[in-house]
Design a protein around this motif. Structure first.
Motif, short mmCIF file in Angstrom:
data_model
loop_
_atom_site.label_atom_id
_atom_site.label_comp_id
_atom_site.label_asym_id
_atom_site.label_seq_id
_atom_site.Cartn_x
_atom_site.Cartn_y
_atom_site.Cartn_z
N LEU A 107 0.83 -1.20 0.00
CA LEU A 107 0.00 0.00 0.00
C LEU A 107 0.87 1.26 0.00
CD1 LEU A 107 -2.85 1.27 0.32
CD2 LEU A 107 -2.52 1.13 2.79
N ALA A 108 1.93 1.23 0.81
CA ALA A 108 2.79 2.41 0.93
C ALA A 108 3.52 2.70 -0.38
CB ALA A 108 3.81 2.20 2.05
N LEU A 109 4.00 1.66 -1.05
CA LEU A 109 4.72 1.87 -2.31
C LEU A 109 3.77 2.42 -3.37
CD1 LEU A 109 7.04 -1.28 -2.51
CD2 LEU A 109 7.74 1.11 -2.27
N ALA A 110 2.56 1.86 -3.44
CA ALA A 110 1.62 2.30 -4.45
C ALA A 110 1.22 3.76 -4.23
CB ALA A 110 0.38 1.40 -4.43
N LEU A 113 0.33 15.49 6.02
CA LEU A 113 -0.66 14.93 6.93
C LEU A 113 -0.13 13.65 7.59
CD1 LEU A 113 -3.56 14.87 8.09
CD2 LEU A 113 -4.21 13.48 6.12
N PHE A 114 0.41 12.74 6.78
CA PHE A 114 0.77 11.43 7.31
C PHE A 114 2.16 11.38 7.94
CE2 PHE A 114 -2.61 10.15 4.30
CZ PHE A 114 -3.46 9.60 5.25
N ARG A 115 2.99 12.39 7.69
CA ARG A 115 4.28 12.29 8.36
C ARG A 115 4.38 13.18 9.59
NH1 ARG A 115 9.21 14.99 4.91
NH2 ARG A 115 8.42 17.09 4.87
N VAL A 122 -3.19 -2.24 8.51
CA VAL A 122 -2.49 -2.11 7.23
C VAL A 122 -2.62 -0.69 6.71
CG1 VAL A 122 -2.59 -2.77 4.79
CG2 VAL A 122 -2.61 -4.54 6.55
N VAL A 123 -3.84 -0.14 6.77
CA VAL A 123 -4.07 1.22 6.28
C VAL A 123 -3.24 2.21 7.11
CG1 VAL A 123 -5.80 3.05 6.09
CG2 VAL A 123 -6.34 0.72 5.33
N GLY A 124 -3.27 2.07 8.42
CA GLY A 124 -2.54 3.00 9.28
C GLY A 124 -1.05 2.97 9.00
N LEU A 125 -0.49 1.77 9.01
CA LEU A 125 0.96 1.63 8.81
C LEU A 125 1.34 1.98 7.37
CD1 LEU A 125 3.62 0.72 10.10
CD2 LEU A 125 3.06 -1.63 9.48
N GLY A 126 0.51 1.57 6.40
CA GLY A 126 0.81 1.82 5.00
C GLY A 126 0.79 3.30 4.68
N LEU A 127 -0.22 4.03 5.14
CA LEU A 127 -0.30 5.45 4.80
C LEU A 127 0.78 6.26 5.51
CD1 LEU A 127 -4.13 6.10 4.47
CD2 LEU A 127 -2.46 5.28 2.80
#
Lengths: 234, 303
Positions: free
Chosen positions: A39-42, A68-70, A102-107
């Motif tokens: 998810l993170a790569l995409a 936002l996410f960092r 997955v969403v939390g860690l991926g984003l």
């Protein structure tokens, strides 16, 4: 200090041994890290590219996403996805815990990857883009055939670090009910009172997981090498 | 000059006597006497048993009992001053901290079991914990059998996780487990509807429910799932210290002081919210007080 590794063969009370349980916990760590990395790569690549275009709306969206996410701690982001978002949108209450993690860690990781992709593209001389456009390629074609083949090779080393980080960061997911390695460590040491042995075993598994990622990435880097380009000097 | 040998003898005897009484003290008692201080291990959030009010203030049933034991140690050692230091511990570090001498006596919410008896010693049991089910009053859940197909919350790093696992296997049940990172988190899972029930030590459930926005929305239901004797923990192979601690606790039981303390922390409003836990003394705890013992959890059976 006396060692006792025998307890790994004891029954947990649920019909499996602590060793089996640790292996399944390791599986959750790897599954969570793998899915989150995909998810993170995409999303990170898309956002990173968007930030280098000349379209102001894309640049704005990419920058907003990244900031936002960092700028929010990972554990807080996990709690937001796990506790807060389902309260705001009741339809999301049926989403499994694993997907939320997955969403939390991926984003969270996508923001870092976006930053690296952007840096990779900006590391190329500006003339490359103009040359692509000058020979009649469209902007998407310029990215596909001129910029990204070089930029992505440049960023393999930082992306390797990020892939190793995601395995280590997945340990935070114990806080949102994912039964991964850190969860196993906290729970099993309470049940067996063999904390030192358990943390050593878990440390070893984290270490070899991250090391395996590192080796795979080094292999990819070697295979992708193009003579005469950055990263081919060995 | 003829007197000298006799005086010498008296002096030598006196010195001998002094050195004997100093040598008598070994282990933790000697450490306490030499340093003039005792370090009590305590918990930051173990319901009314032991918790913090912030600012380094530690209170609760077992905390107050620990302070009383320290006062009795001071008396037993004939000391005029004894400084009590508190060291908050977690489930992960409490045993190493007792073993390495950081903590002299840990009175929090530690279960006395066989695995731990290999590493540490336990004083007589002062509280018998019963693992129960907390659910919303209108959930219709009346016992463990009703948990089939439901989602059950419990807290990572507690024995309740294992209790639940054993029950699930023994009864061939199917329920989904969710794990809060601490008790407040697990309670949130129940409150927000992510879980249908919360399985945990009864006094922790009672304490959390009493502090909820609307305590009447929650109810402790069903059978006791597990019984665990809680006791103060100290270093292994230190019989002199263990005896002083045990004697102090037994005296508190006999004088009714322990019962008074129990009433203060479990039946009366307690800080910081001035809410009542409202958990009367259980039959199992009464039994443990009537016959002081340090039997491990494995020797207890379900009521």
């Amino acid at each position: 200090m006396s060692w006792d590794w025998q307890f790994f063969l004891q029954d947990t009370g649920g019909g499996e041994t602590y060793f089996h349980w640790m292996m399944s916990a390791w599986g959750w760590t790897l599954a969570l890290s793998g899915c989150a990395l995909a998810l993170a790569l995409a999303t990170g690549t898309v956002m990173g590219i968007a930030r280098t275009t000349q379209v102001r709306a894309f640049v704005w969206i990419g920058n907003a996403w990244t900031e936002l996410f960092r700028n929010i701690p990972l554990i807080v982001q996990l709690f937001l996805w796990y506790h807060v978002v389902p309260q705001l949108f009741p339809t999301l209450q049926e989403v499994p815990d694993f997907v939320a993690a997955v969403v939390g860690l991926g984003l969270f990781t996508s923001a870092r990857i976006s930053e690296q992709i952007k840096a990779g593209i900006q590391a190329l001389p500006r003339g490359q883009r103009y040359a692509g456009l000058a020979v009649g390629l469209t902007l998407p074609q310029t990215y596909r055939y001129v910029l990204l083949p070089m930029a992505l090779r440049i960023v393999i080393p930082p992306l390797t670090s990020e892939s190793m980080n995601i395995i280590k960061n997945s340990s935070v997911a114990f806080a949102v009910s994912i039964t991964e390695l850190t969860f196993f460590a906290m729970q099993a040491q309470e049940e067996t009172s063999r904390g030192i042995e358990i943390y050593l075993a878990v440390t070893f598994l984290y270490f070899i997981s991250a090391l395996a990622v590192n080796r795979v990435a080094a292999f990819i880097e070697r295979r992708m090498r193009v003579p005469g380009m950055i990263g081919s000097a060995k | 000059m003829k007197l000298l040998p006799k005086t010498g003898f008296v002096l030598v005897t006196a010195l001998f006597a002094l050195s004997v009484s100093a040598q008598d003290l070994t282990g933790t008692l000697k450490k306490i006497k030499d340093s003039g201080s005792i370090t009590l291990g305590t918990r930051e959030s173990s319901g009314a048993l032991a918790y913090t009010l912030g600012d380094g203030k530690y209170v609760g049933f077992h905390t107050e009992m620990g302070e009383k034991i320290a006062a009795d140690i001071k008396k037993a050692l004939g000391m005029s001053q004894l400084a009590i230091k508190f060291q908050p511990v977690t489930s992960q570090n409490r045993i190493p901290l007792v073993q390495n001498g950081t903590v002299d006596l840990e009175c929090g919410s530690t279960t006395n079991n066989l695995a731990r008896q290999k590493d540490v010693a336990f004083a007589v049991t002062t509280y018998v914990e019963e693992v129960r089910i907390l659910t919303k009053a209108n959930s219709g859940i009346k016992g463990i059998a009703d948990l089939n197909g439901k989602t059950v919350a419990t807290t990572t790093g507690t024995t309740s996780v294992q209790t639940l696992r054993k029950n699930r296997r023994a009864q061939g049940m199917d329920f989904k487990e969710v794990f809060g990172k601490d008790h407040a988190d697990s309670f949130l899972l129940l409150e927000s509807g992510r879980a249908d029930a919360f399985v945990m030590d009864g006094q922790i459930l009672a304490g959390l429910a009493s502090k909820a926005k609307n305590p009447a929305d929650f109810k402790i239901v069903g059978e006791v799932l597990s019984v665990e004797p809680l006791a103060c923990m100290l270093r292994k192979d230190d019989p002199a210290f263990l005896k002083v601690v045990d004697d102090s606790i037994k005296a508190m039981i006999k004088s009714g002081e322990l019962a008074k303390m129990y009433d203060k922390w479990f039946m009366q409003p307690i800080p910081p919210a001035n809410a009542k836990v409202g958990l009367p003394l259980s039959e199992a705890t009464k039994q443990a007080w009537a016959h002081p013992n340090n039997k491990p959890m494995e020797e207890y059976t379900l009521p």
